[in-house]
Scaffold this active site. Sequence first.
Site, PDB file in Angstrom:
ATOM      1  N   TYR C  53       0.983  -0.827   0.084  1.00 42.05           N
ATOM      2  CA  TYR C  53      -0.070   0.037   0.122  1.00 42.05           C
ATOM      3  C   TYR C  53       1.124   1.204   0.086  1.00 42.05           C
ATOM      4  O   TYR C  53       1.882   1.324   0.604  1.00 42.05           O
ATOM      5  CB  TYR C  53      -0.932   0.048   1.171  1.00 42.05           C
ATOM      6  CG  TYR C  53      -1.718  -1.135   1.042  1.00 42.05           C
ATOM      7  CD1 TYR C  53      -3.521  -0.946   0.764  1.00 42.05           C
ATOM      8  CD2 TYR C  53      -1.738  -2.320   1.514  1.00 42.05           C
ATOM      9  CE1 TYR C  53      -4.218  -1.772   0.849  1.00 42.05           C
ATOM     10  CE2 TYR C  53      -2.539  -3.175   1.415  1.00 42.05           C
ATOM     11  CZ  TYR C  53      -4.055  -3.084   1.095  1.00 42.05           C
ATOM     12  OH  TYR C  53      -4.835  -4.024   1.133  1.00 42.05           O
ATOM     13  N   GLU C  54       0.395   2.257  -0.753  1.00 39.98           N
ATOM     14  CA  GLU C  54       1.279   3.463  -0.797  1.00 39.98           C
ATOM     15  C   GLU C  54       1.609   4.077   0.528  1.00 39.98           C
ATOM     16  O   GLU C  54       2.820   4.914   0.575  1.00 39.98           O
ATOM     17  CB  GLU C  54       0.935   4.278  -1.995  1.00 39.98           C
ATOM     18  CG  GLU C  54      -0.441   4.974  -1.593  1.00 39.98           C
ATOM     19  CD  GLU C  54      -1.181   5.762  -2.644  1.00 39.98           C
ATOM     20  OE1 GLU C  54      -0.701   5.514  -3.832  1.00 39.98           O
ATOM     21  OE2 GLU C  54      -2.338   6.679  -2.288  1.00 39.98           O
ATOM     22  N   SER C  55       0.765   4.045   1.412  1.00 31.93           N
ATOM     23  CA  SER C  55       1.232   4.480   2.851  1.00 31.93           C
ATOM     24  C   SER C  55       2.309   3.984   3.568  1.00 31.93           C
ATOM     25  O   SER C  55       2.921   4.547   4.256  1.00 31.93           O
ATOM     26  CB  SER C  55      -0.161   4.148   3.694  1.00 31.93           C
ATOM     27  OG  SER C  55      -0.193   2.746   3.795  1.00 31.93           O
TER      28      SER C  55
END
Lengths: 270, 270, 252, 252
Positions: C53-55
């Site tokens: 996830y880009e987080s």
Amino acid sequence: MGALLSLSDAVQRHVHDGQRIALEGFTHLIPFAAAHEIIRQQRRHLHLIRMTPDLIYDQMIGMGCADALTFSWGGNPGVGSLYRLRDAIENGWPQPLSISEHTHAGMAAAYTAGASGLPFGVLRGYINNDLTGVNPDIKSVRCPYTGEQLATVPALNPDVSIIHAQQADRAGNVLLRGIIGAQKEAALAAKCLIVTVEEVVDTLDAHMNSVVLPHWVVGAVACVPRGAYPSYAQGYYARDNGFYQDWDAIGKDRTRFTDWMRQKVLRVAA
Amino acid sequence: MGALLSLSDAVQRHVHDGQRIALEGFTHLIPFAAAHEIIRQQRRHLHLIRMTPDLIYDQMIGMGCADALTFSWGGNPGVGSLYRLRDAIENGWPQPLSISEHTHAGMAAAYTAGASGLPFGVLRGYINNDLTGVNPDIKSVRCPYTGEQLATVPALNPDVSIIHAQQADRAGNVLLRGIIGAQKEAALAAKCLIVTVEEVVDTLDAHMNSVVLPHWVVGAVACVPRGAYPSYAQGYYARDNGFYQDWDAIGKDRTRFTDWMRQKVLRVAA
Amino acid sequence: MKDGLPWTQDEMMTVAAARLLWDGCVCFVGIGLPSAVANLARHLHAPHIVLIYESGTIGARPSVLPLSIGDGELAETATSVVSLPEIFTYWLQAGRVDVGFLGAAQIDRFANLNSTVIGAYDKPRTRLPGAGGAPEIAAHARQTFVILKQSARSFVPALDFCTSAGFSGGHGERARTTARGAGPQAVITDFGILKPMAGSDELQLTGRFENVTSQQAVQATGWPLQVASSLEIIAAPSADELRVLRDMHART
Amino acid sequence: MKDGLPWTQDEMMTVAAARLLWDGCVCFVGIGLPSAVANLARHLHAPHIVLIYESGTIGARPSVLPLSIGDGELAETATSVVSLPEIFTYWLQAGRVDVGFLGAAQIDRFANLNSTVIGAYDKPRTRLPGAGGAPEIAAHARQTFVILKQSARSFVPALDFCTSAGFSGGHGERARTTARGAGPQAVITDFGILKPMAGSDELQLTGRFENVTSQQAVQATGWPLQVASSLEIIAAPSADELRVLRDMHART
């Protein structure tokens, strides 16, 4: 450096009309309490910087704090639109908002350059992308070795960055845990850094490779428990997903939004 | 990916004559055991890459493994010279060594570019510095915003990088703790990554923001307790500062060096 | 449920997309359908799929579907949590992602995507969220899968704004850019699957779900959609697929 | 001990350099004398001095002097341990270091330093360790202090190789480069302290230790060393300074 202040004093002292300010936190640790204090102190003409404006900037924009926005994704995550942001862009309400739009990779490179003392960041990005036509900040350099053309973004160096973290110790060292987004870069890129924390402790709950910002890069620390709500603080409280969903209806309507802000933000002491 | 092999098999399978290889570890976690295995397997014509050649490359160079060296500081830390490195450069013994010399900041930028899939790194560095006259790899770009001229270095992408770490789990995920130098960048810049570890465990002793390399970027893991000695592994054993001091005398003399290597390295099974 | 069938077209899309993922593949996912798809695959045939996830969470294994891409459970179950700049440099740009999932408001025949504005950029009819991670996922993932319901409003002859380049003007144009990945290799809609044709790079209907006709898919497309001569009929969700998918949603 | 005095010139150098550091200053230190100087200051008048070692330790508070810049105790006592690339970008290049310490084999009158080779680069008479972090410390620390014993062999009219630029050719040349810091503001030798003169940037003897003459310092310099008209006499190490320094060495 690292003076422990009330949130009200920290904003009073360090946040001024017309500044370029970044309140960062990627889904996690979003500094809502600080934004609310800025709204209460009626700061105006701010240039807001944030990868994901999220509810926090929807509120600041809707309350008329901002003239400009630099961002890379302006939605309500998992829910839909940010109606205050859209109303400002589409209808100029409560005032027009000029935008400087990037991709996440571009914003990340710009913060990283800012934190590194470089004037620009390089990425292989913005390829055949219409953003290059609407954002004159996106330029390019040629690789001196391969001849390849790569995208560049100008460094982001906010006048003030504000982040929320789990803990500060009494010297003002700050600990972040969990999803850290681009906060370290935004923090170190800023001319002044304000940190709100869940608690002030004698000894940080840190281990050797924890993400710790030393006290001498911190301009002010304010202890604000639940200061990230309705975002969350890993180890303290969970994200209020329900509120993010409720915001869809609150933010959609100008009157309902204004009423909500009056009751839940303006009438609350810092 | 991440196959658990003996060190001997890992070197046999992945390290070949003529490759560009980086054995990284900044003072801490230097992969000495892997270097010794490469020496035993008599790899030749390697282009060695490492910020600080340290004793590990002094030994490999003195044993004739290397044709070329890319580096940024070639001393025995806190002690003095690396006599095998000097003998190769000054006298071509046991064979000539071509060098590509950088600053630490330049090497770090080159590894970072390599790990990032960029063809070059940018830094404000090498200012009025004679290295630019002897290393044609150091070039420059002009900032498209400020016009400032900044130094560039070509990305470093070793054929093989080898690092030592505290732990791997059975899936091949790798945990590093303490001083991590540029190991993550060297690891991710490589076409193939070999990791030696102090122990293989069921569950890594990691917390949320630990430095963990996921198994799918690891080409091979070999369990080699004390594999960083005489360097150290935080939490396992301390640096043998005495040995670094003793090396001054061992490394100074070709015969004494060769005898030492024969007894302490060549005659030892992996 | 559409047409009185025992499954919805949303479920069919999710299942069809999940079937395209293989065990061990490294998947860059956003919130919503992509997250559901990747987690469904993980619970079905791909237990070792790696979710990024880009987080900043690498190898997350959430038990419930996250509402945001930065939910705490993603961090708690991840192999590693890194900074967002690192995700986009050391992981995505470096070419370590096998499959990137993308959505959009509009797609054109060369699988270019618009998630920025409907109407003019300076005076938008509808302001959409914008680019986020999509343009660089589109460029650097080894391949991308697009998930998007098919209608003449979303499958358009010309985008209002190109947010994420697919094959640009087609005919090999993408291959001449510095984008590293192969681009969109499948577009999963509520009618079936479209794939790029060799040579032209134009999207073609290569498979349809068993409860729709290719004619319906063509009618839901704003350009004259090509239909493959040998059109695959995509099997309805199995009982197992539906059970796992519904359990996953029920837990959330 | 030289000349039968109760302290050595090494001790005098270390103490004189430590006195230049202030409480709270952020100090980028290498191994050897710089590390001893900064830690001595920490134990004397600057308890809140911040030590950054290039190995990645920020705010280390070692009880014994490390032999290497990456000793375990530095990590154990640090506020934060970060990667080496981060040290050189977010911390040094960003201009967060107040004082950088440098040593060298040769220095010239404009405080340019050679730590690379004696003789020709391609056929060196003596190959030295090389640059390490020095060139960028020299460029980006707000100021640098150089610690180097004075002799005609080390204080030379022309460097064999310029590893780290001080004031380059002098007369404001440094200020016209993109180097951010003010450059070498003090050179501490075993005879005293040299500082750059306003305008020319040439080093001048501004202070001498009480047990040497300025004539001795001039003789130990390979160029005609200027001596300040009002030469400071630097007081001998106090009993307290000596005790703390010797305790520190004894613990190591």
